[in-house]
Write a protein that holds these residues in place. Structure first.
Motif, PDB file in Angstrom:
ATOM      1  N   LEU A 143       0.838  -1.211   0.000  1.00 32.26           N
ATOM      2  CA  LEU A 143       0.000   0.000   0.000  1.00 32.26           C
ATOM      3  C   LEU A 143       0.871   1.259   0.000  1.00 32.26           C
ATOM      4  O   LEU A 143       0.519   2.286  -0.588  1.00 32.26           O
ATOM      5  N   LYS A 144       2.024   1.163   0.683  1.00 34.33           N
ATOM      6  CA  LYS A 144       2.944   2.315   0.724  1.00 34.33           C
ATOM      7  C   LYS A 144       3.446   2.621  -0.697  1.00 34.33           C
ATOM      8  O   LYS A 144       3.580   3.777  -1.099  1.00 34.33           O
ATOM      9  N   LYS A 145       3.721   1.536  -1.452  1.00 34.29           N
ATOM     10  CA  LYS A 145       4.242   1.708  -2.813  1.00 34.29           C
ATOM     11  C   LYS A 145       3.128   2.038  -3.808  1.00 34.29           C
ATOM     12  O   LYS A 145       3.308   2.840  -4.726  1.00 34.29           O
ATOM     13  N   GLY A 177      -5.918  -3.499  -3.211  1.00 33.99           N
ATOM     14  CA  GLY A 177      -7.245  -3.486  -2.583  1.00 33.99           C
ATOM     15  C   GLY A 177      -7.858  -4.881  -2.547  1.00 33.99           C
ATOM     16  O   GLY A 177      -8.498  -5.286  -1.580  1.00 33.99           O
ATOM     17  N   ARG A 178      -7.624  -5.624  -3.625  1.00 31.93           N
ATOM     18  CA  ARG A 178      -8.134  -6.996  -3.680  1.00 31.93           C
ATOM     19  C   ARG A 178      -7.491  -7.847  -2.586  1.00 31.93           C
ATOM     20  O   ARG A 178      -8.144  -8.714  -1.985  1.00 31.93           O
ATOM     21  N   VAL A 203     -12.005  -8.745  -9.331  1.00 29.45           N
ATOM     22  CA  VAL A 203     -12.800  -8.426  -8.135  1.00 29.45           C
ATOM     23  C   VAL A 203     -14.174  -9.087  -8.227  1.00 29.45           C
ATOM     24  O   VAL A 203     -14.712  -9.569  -7.221  1.00 29.45           O
ATOM     25  N   LEU A 204     -14.750  -9.124  -9.429  1.00 29.39           N
ATOM     26  CA  LEU A 204     -16.034  -9.820  -9.607  1.00 29.39           C
ATOM     27  C   LEU A 204     -15.893 -11.287  -9.204  1.00 29.39           C
ATOM     28  O   LEU A 204     -16.782 -11.861  -8.556  1.00 29.39           O
TER      29      LEU A 204
END
Lengths: 302, 210
Positions: free
Chosen positions: A85-87, A95-96, A128-129
């Protein structure tokens, strides 16, 4: 490039003494083929991470995170997610992983919220679906699982993997007719896949009756056309059983029209030829010294 | 008049081979539904499970079940035969049989002419050291499992199977069907669903084995 199965065999043979180059290649191939082997990743991630560079480092973090989730180590997965997340602060791919972490902890509603947010930004995010389908599968909610797969397939009708998944859901419910429809769609999308033809053949066989045994035989034959018998035991055995069952299913022929009877006789002739061919193939392969399991199967089926 | 009393077995002896192989099947395919045939005998009301034939790790369809059944009949001869099935759900929170597994149980019952023995893998107990990860039933009757070895021995055996990394080598009938029979250019031939490595390890295991 070596196949993934050869790389895994070499890894097993090395028994913990694989070179760093071999490990890097193995983990890269696992990522490329989307094969999940958390045991291999977890045993070797540190050595490979120290030796990896460039953008591959981030792919490796993702792989380690998923391996941690598979191993039930949510804390370690969280560390990987924090680094990613930092990168990549706005990444839907990261997010997934957040959603998957929620799934691993059993927080299914939280996972669905994550995925719903991601889909608001990009409603066509196929990965994501698919995760949404996985959530309902984990919850044991087959009805919602089917609904989500139907919605996904309406949006992506050429998504063969989702047709297969829907087919498997119907198979688990013993709704073989619906399963056959799904596997037919997968075969239409990938007519040269031996595995798809074999799976469809199995469903027709399970449905039973002369016509379905013949359909099973035909799809097993297509499977063997795409992958030779010695590498396709599934279809070879399938031909033997389908031809045998078709031959035994002729007792319901009494009320057929003349044309239907002729067609059935033709099918039975093809049946006999195919059964003879399959028995010859199996006899050739079933060497008691080099292929003793086939010799045992041969005794069981002949 | 006299009442006819039919004695029903209320317990079932399960061998280390059966325990070990079901565990290996579950350990290798931890994400999948599993099904296999239970091999054993019933003599004078005594039920014994001596071995298993692991069948598949996907939804079972007609051909694989029929073929594996024919192979089991050939492999195990007359003294032991198929007496039921074992299964593991792919959902850790829902351990009950899916409709297709229930249908398989019903088919085996029909074939046997009496209720099949059903061994259910309790997913949440797979890592337990004190409790066995299996539950047994026959029809509507729960059966008490009597192990041929102590629970601590079996627990130690299961740990050793994982430590020695036997589970990636474990082969079910579906693995055999998906393998290549090619023996040219160093090919090993079709994967062996008899699992000689696992069978020998389990048979020869003692607590001091490392």
């Amino acid at each position: 490039m070596e196949s993934i199965s050869n790389l895994i065999e070499s890894y097993d043979a090395a028994d913990g003494k694989s070179s760093i180059t071999a490990l890097k290649e193995l983990l890269k191939e696992l990522r490329r083929s989307k094969l999940r082997r958390p045991d291999i990743v977890f045993d070797n991630w540190m050595r490979v991470l120290n030796a990896e560079s460039g953008s591959e480092v981030w792919n490796l973090y993702e792989q380690i995170c998923i391996a941690a989730l598979d191993n039930g180590d949510s804390n370690f997965a969280n560390e990987c997610i924090t680094i990613l997340l930092k990168k990549f602060p706005n990444s839907s791919r990261v997010g997934r992983l957040v959603g998957m972490q929620n799934e691993q902890c059993g927080k299914y509603e939280a996972a669905l919220e994550v995925y719903t947010d991601l889909l608001k930004k990009n409603p066509a995010n196929l990965m994501v679906l698919k995760r949404k389908v996985c959530v309902f599968k984990a919850m044991g909610d087959t009805k919602r699982q089917i609904e989500e797969l139907n919605a996904l397939l309406t949006q992506f009708p050429s998504e063969a993997a989702s047709w297969l998944e829907l087919g498997e859901v119907f198979l688990s419910l013993s709704d073989n007719a619906a399963a056959a429809h799904c596997f037919e769609e997968a075969v239409l999308l990938n007519p040269v896949s031996a595995a798809y033809h074999s799976r469809l053949a199995e469903v027709y066989y399970t449905l039973g009756g002369f016509d379905n045994f013949v359909l099973a035989r035909k799809h097993y034959a297509m499977s063997l056309q795409n992958q030779a018998a010695q590498h396709n035991l599934r279809a070879l055995y399938g031909v033997l059983y389908a031809t045998n069952s078709a031959a035994q299913a002729t007792t319901d022929a009494a009320n057929l029209s003349v044309d239907a009877k002729k067609s059935r006789e033709q099918e039975l002739r093809v049946n006999t030829e195919m059964q003879r061919w399959a028995k010859e193939q199996l006899a050739e392969l079933a060497n008691p010294t080099t292929n003793s399991t086939l010799e045992l199967v041969s005794r069981a089926v002949m | 008049g006299r009442r006819l009393v039919i004695s029903m077995a209320s317990s079932l002896t399960v061998s280390r081979q059966a325990c070990g192989k079901i565990f290996l099947h579950a350990a290798k395919y931890f994400e999948s539904q599993l099904i296999g045939y239970v091999i054993g005998s019933e003599v004078n009301g005594q039920l014994t499970v001596s071995d298993v034939l692991s069948v598949c790790h996907t939804n079972p369809a007609g051909p694989i079940l029929e073929l594996a059944g024919d192979v089991a009949d050939t492999m195990f001869g007359q003294s032991s035969r198929i007496v039921g099935i074992y299964y593991a759900s792919d959902n850790v929170n829902n351990e009950g049989p899916s409709p297709v597994v229930q249908r398989t149980i019903d088919n085996v019952t029909q074939h046997l002419g009496k209720d099949a023995i059903v061994l259910k893998v309790c997913n949440k107990l797979l890592s337990s050291k004190e409790k066995l990860f299996l539950e047994a039933s026959r029809g509507k009757t729960q059966l008490k499992i009597v192990l041929s070895d102590s629970i601590s021995f079996v627990s130690s055996l299961l740990d050793a199977l994982l430590i020695q990394k036997i589970q990636p080598l474990y082969v079910d009938f579906e693995d055999h069907m998906n393998s290549s029979a090619d023996t040219t250019d160093g090919g090993k031939g079709a994967a062996d669903f008899r699992n000689p490595i696992a069978t020998n390890f389990i048979a020869n295991y003692t607590v001091s084995t490392k």
